[in-house]
Design an enzyme around this catalytic site. Structure first.
Site, mmCIF file in Angstrom:
data_model
loop_
_atom_site.group_PDB
_atom_site.id
_atom_site.type_symbol
_atom_site.label_atom_id
_atom_site.label_comp_id
_atom_site.label_asym_id
_atom_site.label_seq_id
_atom_site.Cartn_x
_atom_site.Cartn_y
_atom_site.Cartn_z
ATOM 1 N N GLY A 111 -23.363 2.086 2.470
ATOM 2 C CA GLY A 111 -23.370 0.631 2.709
ATOM 3 C C GLY A 111 -23.147 -0.281 1.286
ATOM 4 O O GLY A 111 -22.480 0.381 0.432
ATOM 5 N N GLU A 171 0.841 -1.239 -0.196
ATOM 6 C CA GLU A 171 -0.113 -0.095 -0.054
ATOM 7 C C GLU A 171 0.720 1.205 0.004
ATOM 8 O O GLU A 171 1.789 1.479 0.906
ATOM 9 C CB GLU A 171 -0.942 0.042 1.181
ATOM 10 C CG GLU A 171 -1.717 1.319 1.351
ATOM 11 C CD GLU A 171 -2.508 1.799 0.502
ATOM 12 O OE1 GLU A 171 -3.221 1.042 -0.138
ATOM 13 O OE2 GLU A 171 -2.268 3.125 0.053
ATOM 14 N N GLU A 193 -25.619 9.247 0.886
ATOM 15 C CA GLU A 193 -26.871 9.194 0.196
ATOM 16 C C GLU A 193 -28.007 8.373 1.368
ATOM 17 O O GLU A 193 -29.167 8.675 1.170
ATOM 18 C CB GLU A 193 -26.796 8.218 -0.950
ATOM 19 C CG GLU A 193 -27.933 8.127 -1.755
ATOM 20 C CD GLU A 193 -27.360 7.409 -3.380
ATOM 21 O OE1 GLU A 193 -26.035 7.933 -3.639
ATOM 22 O OE2 GLU A 193 -28.211 7.234 -3.945
ATOM 23 N N ASN A 230 -10.086 4.796 -0.670
ATOM 24 C CA ASN A 230 -11.590 5.216 -0.699
ATOM 25 C C ASN A 230 -12.446 4.246 0.307
ATOM 26 O O ASN A 230 -13.509 4.725 0.731
ATOM 27 C CB ASN A 230 -12.084 5.175 -1.907
ATOM 28 C CG ASN A 230 -11.841 6.773 -2.691
ATOM 29 O OD1 ASN A 230 -11.124 7.248 -1.885
ATOM 30 N ND2 ASN A 230 -11.928 6.933 -3.963
ATOM 31 N N HIS A 279 -16.553 11.937 -7.655
ATOM 32 C CA HIS A 279 -16.714 10.958 -6.671
ATOM 33 C C HIS A 279 -16.434 9.766 -7.109
ATOM 34 O O HIS A 279 -15.735 8.814 -6.062
ATOM 35 C CB HIS A 279 -18.260 10.848 -6.281
ATOM 36 C CG HIS A 279 -18.460 10.165 -5.271
ATOM 37 N ND1 HIS A 279 -18.050 10.202 -3.919
ATOM 38 C CD2 HIS A 279 -19.447 8.785 -5.026
ATOM 39 C CE1 HIS A 279 -18.538 9.054 -3.224
ATOM 40 N NE2 HIS A 279 -19.358 8.405 -3.812
ATOM 41 N N HIS A 280 -16.500 9.176 -8.333
ATOM 42 C CA HIS A 280 -16.306 7.721 -8.665
ATOM 43 C C HIS A 280 -15.815 7.624 -10.232
ATOM 44 O O HIS A 280 -16.485 8.347 -10.706
ATOM 45 C CB HIS A 280 -17.495 6.748 -8.289
ATOM 46 C CG HIS A 280 -17.264 5.536 -8.564
ATOM 47 N ND1 HIS A 280 -16.725 4.643 -7.249
ATOM 48 C CD2 HIS A 280 -17.147 4.625 -9.205
ATOM 49 C CE1 HIS A 280 -16.476 3.377 -7.863
ATOM 50 N NE2 HIS A 280 -16.699 3.390 -9.141
ATOM 51 N N ARG A 329 -22.569 4.685 -11.670
ATOM 52 C CA ARG A 329 -22.802 3.749 -10.700
ATOM 53 C C ARG A 329 -23.985 4.159 -9.614
ATOM 54 O O ARG A 329 -24.096 5.352 -9.331
ATOM 55 C CB ARG A 329 -21.404 3.713 -9.895
ATOM 56 C CG ARG A 329 -21.263 2.753 -8.601
ATOM 57 C CD ARG A 329 -20.140 2.774 -8.009
ATOM 58 N NE ARG A 329 -19.678 3.788 -7.212
ATOM 59 C CZ ARG A 329 -20.011 4.173 -6.075
ATOM 60 N NH1 ARG A 329 -20.959 3.439 -5.294
ATOM 61 N NH2 ARG A 329 -19.783 5.385 -5.373
ATOM 62 N N ARG A 347 -30.841 10.661 2.416
ATOM 63 C CA ARG A 347 -31.890 10.888 1.414
ATOM 64 C C ARG A 347 -32.494 9.679 1.545
ATOM 65 O O ARG A 347 -34.045 9.315 1.810
ATOM 66 C CB ARG A 347 -31.639 11.108 0.169
ATOM 67 C CG ARG A 347 -31.403 12.687 -0.158
ATOM 68 C CD ARG A 347 -30.831 12.939 -1.678
ATOM 69 N NE ARG A 347 -29.334 12.522 -1.726
ATOM 70 C CZ ARG A 347 -28.687 11.890 -2.687
ATOM 71 N NH1 ARG A 347 -29.475 11.793 -4.050
ATOM 72 N NH2 ARG A 347 -27.533 11.564 -2.716
#
Ligand SMILES: Cc1cc2nc3c(=O)[nH]c(=O)nc-3n(C[C@H](O)[C@H](O)[C@H](O)COP(=O)(O)OP(=O)(O)OC[C@H]3O[C@@H](n4cnc5c(N)ncnc54)[C@H](O)[C@@H]3O)c2cc1C
Length: 502
Positions: free
Chosen positions: A104, A89, A309, A97, A436-437, A476, A312
């Site tokens: 989840g 690493e 998320e 990340n 973000h991704h 995604r 929400r």
């Protein structure tokens, strides 16, 4: 005797490294992670342990590059499948990340869903992910993914990582986002659990070990070049698994692939620089979808902190500066982000009540970090954010009627409408989209074998997690990346172990 170094990761504080385990030695380290705000996680600080660099050997069965979720899942599975892996690493801490992940891990037909009476099917998971990805997903990878999601939840559970509290994310029709029992963020809990299992199996895990090249000898993968303790070393192995994550923190690479993202903040940790993609391209590996870069709609702009998320998912709404809703908050991230960008002010407020705060534990962290404003009344909250009292009150009244009627006539939201927003205090967080991704990456098949430009597997070279592309298509779904790293990380570990035994 094994010397293991232990890092105490505290949020934005100095990292003190203390030798522990059997070695009984003490050493100090001023790690760069200490000053790096992007290593913050909403999921709690934890003590992490790493192998003494002096123990690095010249040869292993399998080298795993990157100690995020995919890398550690691969290592554990490789060991279980009979190989001797090592994890390298480049950052001073493991986790990548994955440590920051919050909402989840998605999975369908799980035992926890069944226990809680949640009806779901692998086919529905497949169809909704495909729809969310604008039908551009690699459908073979997607089929493998949904069909192995429940067993991935069981595998984690068998290792003491229990994800039995289930919520929902945008673009999904039912609750399939699995998180820790107390509803907290998944990242710290998952990474702690994986590191413990890595240690239990005595898998060496070296940090500050920057892999700069994957070696090939006579057309076969033969190991890597790694920079460690100021020296470049050659480490041999017949198989290399690349789990270096995405490139969301490499602005040059982001902008080269998607110029309109210049100037956006990123939610990614500093080590997400796309190294794996670059090293695999140098070996003739094929890449897909590099221009498919996801912006997440709810990022606090001063800190670049993602607002999960799950907020929400537990019932929050989004309002503009005018205090009115403007879009279905539970639509997919690409669409919600575009709706925010289309507002004149290009930002919005997440609005929620004490009930949402109770159900989405990550909010406690946002409050602690000073990201929220709050008031006992909706009118008071309107004043806090500079919106019209009457308009915000009317918005909440209309929304609560929609929840009661289970019918959002304004924007057609159909999920995360289980609870009215009517329990003070009320809260707001100002957000706007952030990088973000990275959905694109190296091309793999369902065996996680890296593909060359002729769609042939490069023998001995495997990849899993965000470094790969294709599974998510052009967008995604929240919760699918953590599922990806566990499902395909495991697969990479098993396949690489089988390969080296041949
Ligand atoms: C704030 C945030 C919240 C998220 N929340 C969720 C969520 O709730 N659910 C979900 O499904 N997804 C979520 N995601 C996405 C998800 O966390 C990631 O896609 C996933 O964890 C990536 O895992 P990985 O193992 O592929 O890579 P990472 O976890 O990023 O690990 C890769 C590791 O490789 C290391 N590395 C890189 N280059 C080298 C090199 N040259 N040599 C050695 N090591 C190297 C990196 O430093 C890093 O530690 C979130 C992402 C972020 C940023």
């Amino acid at each position: 005797m094994k010397k293991i170094f232990s890092n105490l990761l505290l949020l934005s504080s100095l990292l003190l490294v203390t030798a522990c385990g059997n070695a009984g030695q003490t050493t100090n380290s001023t790690s760069s992670a200490s000053s790096d705000k992007t290593t913050d996680t909403t999921s709690g600080a934890s003590e992490q342990q790493y192998t003494d660099p002096a123990e690095l050997k010249d040869t292993y069965d399998v080298i795993i590059v990157g100690a995020g979720g995919a890398g550690m899942a691969a290592a554990i599975q490789a060991k279980e499948s009979g190989a001797n892996p090592v994890i390298l690493e480049k950052m001073p801490i493991a986790g990548g990340n994955t440590l920051k992940s919050s909402a989840g891990m998605n999975a369908s037909e799980t035992k926890f869903q069944a226990e809680q009476g949640i009806e779901d099917s692998n086919q529905a998971f497949f169809d909704e992910t495909l729809k969310g990805g604008a039908e551009t997903n690699d459908q073979e990878l997607l089929r493998y993914f949904v069909d192995h999601s429940a067993s991935a939840i069981d595998w984690l559970d068998s290792m003491g990582i229990k994800l039995d509290n289930i919520t929902i994310t945008g673009g999904m029709s039912t609750q399939r986002t699995h998180r820790p029992s107390d509803g907290s963020s998944i990242g710290g809990y998952l990474v702690d659990g994986l590191i413990s299992n890595v240690h239990e199996r005595e898998i060496p895990l070296f940090v500050n070990a920057d892999v700069v090249k994957i070696n090939e000898t006579d057309g076969k993968i033969s190991g890597v070049q790694v920079k460690i303790e100021g020296e470049e070393k050659t480490i041999k192995a017949d198989a290399v698994i690349v789990t270096t994550g995405g490139f969301g923190a490499n602005m040059e690479m982001v902008v080269a692939n998607k110029p309109e993202l210049a100037g956006f903040v990123t939610t990614n940790q500093a080590g997400s620089t796309g190294d794996g993609i670059t090293m695999i391209e140098a070996l003739g590996g094929q890449t897909v979808d590099l221009d498919k870069i996801q912006i997440h709609p709810t990022v606090e702009q001063e800190t670049s902190l993602l607002i999960t998320e799950a907020v929400r998912g537990e019932g929050a709404i989004l309002v503009s500066q005018a205090g009115t809703r403007f879009y279905n908050e539970m639509d997919t991230r690409d669409k919600v982000s575009q709706a925010i960008i289309a507002l004149p002010e290009q930002y919005a407020y997440l609005i929620f009540d004490a009930g949402v705060k109770e159900r989405a534990k990550a909010i406690d962290f946002y409050v602690k970090e000073g990201l929220t404003v709050e008031s006992e009344t909706i009118e008071g909250l309107a004043n806090e954010i500079g919106a019209s009292e009457a308009d915000l009150k009317a918005t909440l009244d209309t929304w609560n009627q929609a929840v009661t009627a289970q019918d959002d006539t304004e924007f057609g939201r159909a999920t995360a409408m289980d609870n009215r927003l009517d329990k003070g205090p009320f809260y707001a967080i100002k957000i706007a989209p952030g990088i973000h991704h990275t959905m694109g990456g190296v091309k793999i098949n369902t065996l996680t074998e890296v593909q060359n430009k002729a769609n042939e597997s490069i023998p001995g070279l495997y990849a899993a997690g965000e470094v790969t592309g294709g599974l998510h298509g052009s967008n995604r779904i929240g919760g699918n990346a953590v599922a990806d790293i566990i499902i395909f990380g495991r697969q990479a570990g098993e396949q690489a172990a089988t390969f080296v035994k041949k």
